[in-house]
Scaffold this active site. Structure first.
Site, PDB file in Angstrom:
ATOM      1  N   ARG A  55     -79.324   0.690  -3.592  1.00 14.65           N
ATOM      2  CA  ARG A  55     -80.638   0.068  -3.443  1.00 14.65           C
ATOM      3  C   ARG A  55     -81.626   1.047  -2.820  1.00 14.65           C
ATOM      4  O   ARG A  55     -81.258   1.943  -2.072  1.00 14.65           O
ATOM      5  CB  ARG A  55     -80.544  -1.182  -2.567  1.00 14.65           C
ATOM      6  N   LYS A 193     -80.312  -8.582  -6.372  1.00 18.94           N
ATOM      7  CA  LYS A 193     -80.884  -8.789  -5.038  1.00 18.94           C
ATOM      8  C   LYS A 193     -82.328  -9.265  -5.098  1.00 18.94           C
ATOM      9  O   LYS A 193     -82.790  -9.975  -4.193  1.00 18.94           O
ATOM     10  CB  LYS A 193     -80.776  -7.500  -4.217  1.00 18.94           C
ATOM     11  N   HIS A 212     -76.494 -14.621   2.747  1.00 17.00           N
ATOM     12  CA  HIS A 212     -75.826 -13.443   2.206  1.00 17.00           C
ATOM     13  C   HIS A 212     -74.379 -13.511   2.667  1.00 17.00           C
ATOM     14  O   HIS A 212     -74.007 -12.944   3.684  1.00 17.00           O
ATOM     15  CB  HIS A 212     -76.510 -12.172   2.721  1.00 17.00           C
ATOM     16  N   SER A 230     -73.137  -5.229   2.806  1.00 17.50           N
ATOM     17  CA  SER A 230     -72.288  -4.538   1.843  1.00 17.50           C
ATOM     18  C   SER A 230     -71.361  -3.562   2.557  1.00 17.50           C
ATOM     19  O   SER A 230     -71.775  -2.823   3.459  1.00 17.50           O
ATOM     20  CB  SER A 230     -73.165  -3.772   0.845  1.00 17.50           C
ATOM     21  N   LYS A 234     -66.867  -8.651   2.416  1.00 17.09           N
ATOM     22  CA  LYS A 234     -67.116 -10.014   1.936  1.00 17.09           C
ATOM     23  C   LYS A 234     -66.341 -10.315   0.660  1.00 17.09           C
ATOM     24  O   LYS A 234     -65.656 -11.322   0.552  1.00 17.09           O
ATOM     25  CB  LYS A 234     -68.610 -10.236   1.671  1.00 17.09           C
ATOM     26  N   THR A 235     -66.494  -9.426  -0.312  1.00 12.10           N
ATOM     27  CA  THR A 235     -65.844  -9.666  -1.607  1.00 12.10           C
ATOM     28  C   THR A 235     -64.332  -9.593  -1.486  1.00 12.10           C
ATOM     29  O   THR A 235     -63.600 -10.459  -1.977  1.00 12.10           O
ATOM     30  CB  THR A 235     -66.347  -8.642  -2.641  1.00 12.10           C
ATOM     31  N   ASP A 249     -70.965 -13.386  -2.768  1.00 10.73           N
ATOM     32  CA  ASP A 249     -72.096 -12.675  -2.150  1.00 10.73           C
ATOM     33  C   ASP A 249     -73.271 -13.543  -1.724  1.00 10.73           C
ATOM     34  O   ASP A 249     -73.897 -13.262  -0.721  1.00 10.73           O
ATOM     35  CB  ASP A 249     -72.598 -11.600  -3.116  1.00 10.73           C
ATOM     36  N   ARG A 314     -69.162   0.417  -8.348  1.00 12.13           N
ATOM     37  CA  ARG A 314     -69.209  -1.047  -8.419  1.00 12.13           C
ATOM     38  C   ARG A 314     -68.613  -1.574  -9.722  1.00 12.13           C
ATOM     39  O   ARG A 314     -68.504  -0.854 -10.713  1.00 12.13           O
ATOM     40  CB  ARG A 314     -70.660  -1.521  -8.348  1.00 12.13           C
TER      41      ARG A 314
END
Length: 523
Positions: A55, A193, A212, A230, A234-235, A249, A314
């Protein structure tokens, strides 16, 4: 405000060619014919995003108009003028005249009462496949007009001097025209996003907390949500074979419970293995989109350890690629909240319990370490504070989200834990990353009630309650100071982090109660 001059219909009216609602095989054919992607051995499409492999926060704008000026928090959002938006829109329209565009209508928001219909327009078939996998595909073509339009044309580049932006890349949200423009960057995360930011504007104004976070639910029906920036896990941690995945997410918390905002997952691939993360590993197959993953030239086999292009490799895949994901992705009110942080100082306890006031403090702090590759220019972990563990995506005042969380924690008697997935035995560069099997064991213990009857000790520096025992975790791991051979160095690093926490919460003085701000770390 409605203005047909700035609309999906206006952009598409002059397009050279429109390919609408193509199937996955058709998008594969288009992407490979256009040389946008390479077919990986797994069957996934692999795309490369050039210099933008993460990003670009400085290139993200919200159009400052009278209708949103007093709603948007300009302390953490960058304004741009209507003239800038209109100029870049004109560039998009001119581009469309000479190119084919891929178009589909998708939804975000699994709760039917709170869904948003988004018309997606891209110049790339591969990126369009990304959106079809990440958003919620309608069972039947929608018959109603779109609520929002997302236009992504990376070939359209800005001129920083003429367009009054910072670089050739731009991500601009216009709430008056209900439109997002993305140009100059191929990084797919900007698309997801930007729409998340749109939902973060719309939902809280309806009393719904947008978060988030990832979420899953146990066989007992108890829901857990995992906040974290990130790279904090989380994932990985929500993809638990013993629990059903709600999403990885972005979620909303309404009067009905938790609902996924998306229809897919966008997982990090760096150092991915079938042994440590089987759910994600096995989701990489036909229909998935890999991003910046290195492929062996002849066999096209994925090398998840190669950082040739970026650390931020990713994969995007639909929720149904996770065997135990639930459909629709909706569940009850969470019984537990996990705040995930990757502490590069190596001093935070690996798991601790927070009382409601501490929960507010750590939500407002949103401490973690940005990991390499997630944003441009980040090459090693850096301590950062991000309100709600997602400040870059919060258009409204951060306190709006914090107060909604406080209300819901109290109303539904939700337990809150702080889990450090970062370093132990020393800071980044000296210590080691917390073992995933220990983190999983601690979270399992918390969610299954195995910590309900153990004794807890207050950490003398961070003031949080640390369990004296946790099944399947060595006792010395639970107390961070015990993992350091140099105790003086531990105290020095802890003091640094305490100072950063104290400096960060000063900005809330006068806006949040002192009994919340005083619950943080102190020497």
């Amino acid at each position: 405000m409605e203005n047909k001059k700035f609309s999906a219909a206006d952009i598409l009216s002059g397009a050279r060619m429109i390919l609408h609602d193509l199937s996955i095989p058709e998008l594969y054919e288009e992407a490979l014919t256009n040389k946008e992607a390479i077919l990986a051995k797994s069957g996934a499409l692999c795309i490369y995003t050039g210099k933008y492999t993460g990003r670009s926060p400085k290139d993200r704008f919200i159009v400052d108009t009278p209708s949103v000026h007093n709603l948007v928090s300009w302390s953490n959002n960058v304004p741009c003028t209507e003239e800038t938006f209109q100029h870049l829109y004109s560039k998009m329209k001119s581009f469309a005249k000479n190119h084919k565009l891929y178009v589909s209508d998708n939804y975000v928001g699994a709760d039917p009462e709170h869904k948003l219909q988004v018309k997606c327009i891209t110049e790339s078939a591969a990126q369009h496949l990304f959106l079809k996998e990440l958003f919620i595909r309608p069972k039947e073509p929608p018959v109603t007009p779109e609520d929002f339009t997302l236009i992504c044309c990376p070939s359209v580049k800005a001129n920083p001097l003429k367009d009054a932006v910072h670089s050739e890349a731009f991500i601009i949200i216009n709430f008056d025209y209900k439109m997002v423009l993305i140009g100059g960057t191929k990084y797919s995360g900007e698309m997801k996003k930007s729409i998340f930011s749109v939902m973060n504007f719309i939902l809280p104004q309806k009393g719904i907390l947008s978060m988030h976070c990832s979420a899953n639910v146990g066989k007992d029906g108890k829901t857990a949500i995992f906040f974290g920036l990130s790279g904090t896990g989380k994932t990985t941690l929500s993809a638990d074979p013993n629990r059903s995945l709600i999403g990885d997410d972005e979620h909303g918390w309404s009067e009905h419970g938790i609902f996924n905002i998306e229809g897919g997952c966008y997982a990090k691939c760096i150092h991915l293995s079938e042994e440590t993360e089987p759910e994600i590993y096995n989701a990489i197959k036909y229909g998935a989109v890999l991003e910046n993953v290195v492929l062996e030239p002849k066999t096209r086999k994925e090398d998840y350890d190669d950082t040739k292009y970026t650390e931020n490799t990713r994969v995007a895949y639909p929720l149904e690629y996770i065997p135990n994901a639930i459909h629709p992705s909706i569940a009850g009110h969470p019984t537990a909240i996990i705040f995930l942080t990757a502490d590069a100082f190596g001093v935070l306890p690996p798991i601790s319990k927070l009382n409601p006031k501490q929960a507010m403090y750590h939500f407002l702090s949103g401490y973690t370490s940005k990991v390499a590759g997630t944003e441009r220019g980040i090459v090693e972990p850096q301590a950062t504070f991000s309100i709600g563990f997602g400040e870059p995506f919060l258009p409204l005042s951060p306190l709006k989200y914090a107060r909604l969380l406080e209300q819901k924690i109290k109303k539904y008697d939700t337990k809150v834990y702080l889990v450090n997935t970062g370093w132990t035995g020393g800071p980044y560069g000296i210590g080691s990353r917390m073992k995933l099997k220990y983190t999983r064991a601690m979270i399992t213990a918390a969610l299954e009630g195995q910590l309900d009857n153990v004794t807890w000790t207050s950490d003398p520096i961070f003031k949080v309650a640390v369990p004296d025992y946790c099944p399947n975790v060595p006792s010395d791991v639970l107390e961070p100071a015990n993992t350091w051979s140099d105790k003086a160095a531990y105290k020095k690093q802890a003091a640094k982090l305490v100072g950063l926490f104290a400096k960060n919460v000063k900005k809330f003085k006068g806006e949040m109660a002192d009994d919340i701000l005083s619950t943080g770390p102190s020497l």
